[in-house]
Design a protein around this motif. Sequence first.
Motif, mmCIF file in Angstrom:
data_model
loop_
_atom_site.group_PDB
_atom_site.id
_atom_site.type_symbol
_atom_site.label_atom_id
_atom_site.label_comp_id
_atom_site.label_asym_id
_atom_site.label_seq_id
_atom_site.Cartn_x
_atom_site.Cartn_y
_atom_site.Cartn_z
ATOM 1 N N GLN A 138 0.781 -1.509 -0.014
ATOM 2 C CA GLN A 138 -0.043 0.080 0.189
ATOM 3 C C GLN A 138 0.976 1.115 -0.013
ATOM 4 N N LEU A 139 0.333 2.440 -0.733
ATOM 5 C CA LEU A 139 1.309 3.396 -1.043
ATOM 6 C C LEU A 139 0.490 4.618 -0.624
ATOM 7 N N ASP A 140 0.435 5.628 0.470
ATOM 8 C CA ASP A 140 -0.249 6.663 0.538
ATOM 9 C C ASP A 140 0.474 7.776 0.073
ATOM 10 N N TYR A 141 -0.261 8.738 -0.441
ATOM 11 C CA TYR A 141 0.239 9.811 -1.121
ATOM 12 C C TYR A 141 -0.544 11.184 -1.026
ATOM 13 N N TYR A 142 0.165 12.125 -1.120
ATOM 14 C CA TYR A 142 -0.527 13.495 -1.612
ATOM 15 C C TYR A 142 -0.475 13.806 -2.831
ATOM 16 N N HIS A 143 -1.336 14.689 -3.179
ATOM 17 C CA HIS A 143 -1.213 15.063 -4.719
ATOM 18 C C HIS A 143 -1.911 16.390 -4.706
ATOM 19 N N CYS A 144 -1.233 17.259 -5.649
ATOM 20 C CA CYS A 144 -1.912 18.749 -6.027
ATOM 21 C C CYS A 144 -1.652 18.808 -7.535
ATOM 22 N N GLY A 145 -2.528 19.679 -8.146
ATOM 23 C CA GLY A 145 -2.184 20.136 -9.374
ATOM 24 C C GLY A 145 -2.999 19.283 -10.440
ATOM 25 N N PRO A 146 -2.720 19.448 -11.752
ATOM 26 C CA PRO A 146 -3.615 18.545 -12.873
ATOM 27 C C PRO A 146 -3.277 17.047 -12.789
ATOM 28 N N HIS A 147 -4.356 16.259 -12.934
ATOM 29 C CA HIS A 147 -4.110 14.903 -13.350
ATOM 30 C C HIS A 147 -3.593 14.716 -14.619
ATOM 31 N N PRO A 148 -2.323 14.487 -14.923
ATOM 32 C CA PRO A 148 -1.776 14.411 -16.294
ATOM 33 C C PRO A 148 -2.803 13.278 -17.099
ATOM 34 N N VAL A 226 0.838 5.095 -12.233
ATOM 35 C CA VAL A 226 0.244 5.063 -13.636
ATOM 36 C C VAL A 226 -1.058 4.294 -13.841
ATOM 37 N N ASP A 227 -1.208 3.173 -13.321
ATOM 38 C CA ASP A 227 -2.521 2.509 -13.255
ATOM 39 C C ASP A 227 -3.644 3.195 -12.768
ATOM 40 N N ASP A 228 -3.296 3.814 -11.526
ATOM 41 C CA ASP A 228 -4.230 4.731 -10.845
ATOM 42 C C ASP A 228 -4.602 5.895 -11.344
ATOM 43 N N GLY A 229 -3.772 6.269 -12.561
ATOM 44 C CA GLY A 229 -4.097 7.669 -13.019
ATOM 45 C C GLY A 229 -3.567 8.740 -12.125
ATOM 46 N N VAL A 230 -2.478 8.599 -11.378
ATOM 47 C CA VAL A 230 -1.934 9.694 -10.596
ATOM 48 C C VAL A 230 -0.821 10.124 -11.456
ATOM 49 N N LEU A 231 -0.215 9.236 -12.202
ATOM 50 C CA LEU A 231 0.992 9.685 -13.042
ATOM 51 C C LEU A 231 0.350 9.420 -14.621
ATOM 52 N N SER A 232 1.206 10.012 -15.448
ATOM 53 C CA SER A 232 0.988 9.860 -16.935
ATOM 54 C C SER A 232 1.496 8.734 -17.636
ATOM 55 N N GLY A 233 2.515 8.052 -16.965
ATOM 56 C CA GLY A 233 3.392 7.155 -17.401
ATOM 57 C C GLY A 233 4.652 7.553 -18.237
ATOM 58 N N GLY A 234 4.810 8.959 -18.189
ATOM 59 C CA GLY A 234 6.234 9.498 -18.955
ATOM 60 C C GLY A 234 7.016 9.586 -17.604
#
Length: 355
Positions: A138-148, A226-234
């Motif tokens: 399990q990986l917890d995270y914070y995020h802000c800004g546009p979802h790529p 990437v699979d969860d949509g937090v990162l674009s994959g780039g």
Amino acid sequence: CTVLDRNCPTPPHLCTMMVSIRRSSSGTHSTTRVTLYAAALAAFALTAIYLLSNDTSSSTAMSIEEEEVSPQKVMMNTVRKKTVSASKSSTIADVATTTAITEDYERDEEGGDLMTITQGSITYKTTTTTNTNQQQQQLDYYHCGPHPTPLQQPHQHPASTSTSTSELILLHGAAFTKENWKTSGILDKLCDINNNEDGGDLSISAWDLPVSATGLELRDAFEGMVDDGVLSGGAVTFVTPSASGKALTTLGESVVGKEDEHNSELKVMVKGWISVASGAVLKTSDEALLKYVHDGVPVLAIHGDQDVMGKKVTERLVELTKAKGVELEGRHPVYLDSPDEFVMEVIKFMEENGL
């Protein structure tokens, strides 16, 4: 007089006076009778004046009553108008609120409020160096800004991918967690950059990845994001304070001897590396660090002026990876001692290298 007594609204005292005049005049001289008739006419005149005065008084009283009521009517009308105005204002306010909610919803549908820090968690499978069997992590995270926007072909070399969003990942040292990025205000400062630019193009994630994680585990976590949509994959830019640098150094070690691979894991994942006194650099082979040069990954090395070991890390990265070395005022966790200067150096580095 009898007729008057029955049917006429003549005042009783006038009627009595007229009866007395009739009786007293029944046997008198004709000249006296004329005088009596004149008196009767005068009585009728008085009656008429009385009746007219009553009508006038009633009309005057009604006029006065209307004048007295009129201000109340005006006040009621005013209150009514104010009520209607208030209703209109409430309606306008409701419409404005609804519009704002709609805009917020639409903006969230398009990528979220750029200033809002959201918290999330993903579950991914990983293979450790000590256990070849895949385990759920399990990986917890914070995020802000546009979802790529997800890439059509994720996990590819940056030259073969295209995204308009810059992605920055913040790891943490052994004594800290992702919460320190938030409580220090650094995450807010980085998120605020999106408010100063048209559209906002910086996606920031603060991860609770264990400091024991190797390059392989970093890869698995990356793919899970990437699979969860937090990162674009780039490829993204990593910030590795202290012990978290192990993930980037071992990633370099894992691709040593694979110079012919166009899509090595280092190229696919790392677009830039910001090392903050990452001690693992001092234990890593030259070949692993030179892979960052070979794959064209720019490096920023930051340390505190009170951190002797951190300075050595910077010197080695400058020597082998052609890193940009920066010394800030502070101890080993210098990013917490000089947060404003740290954010400035990070953004400057990303802009200078097109990250």
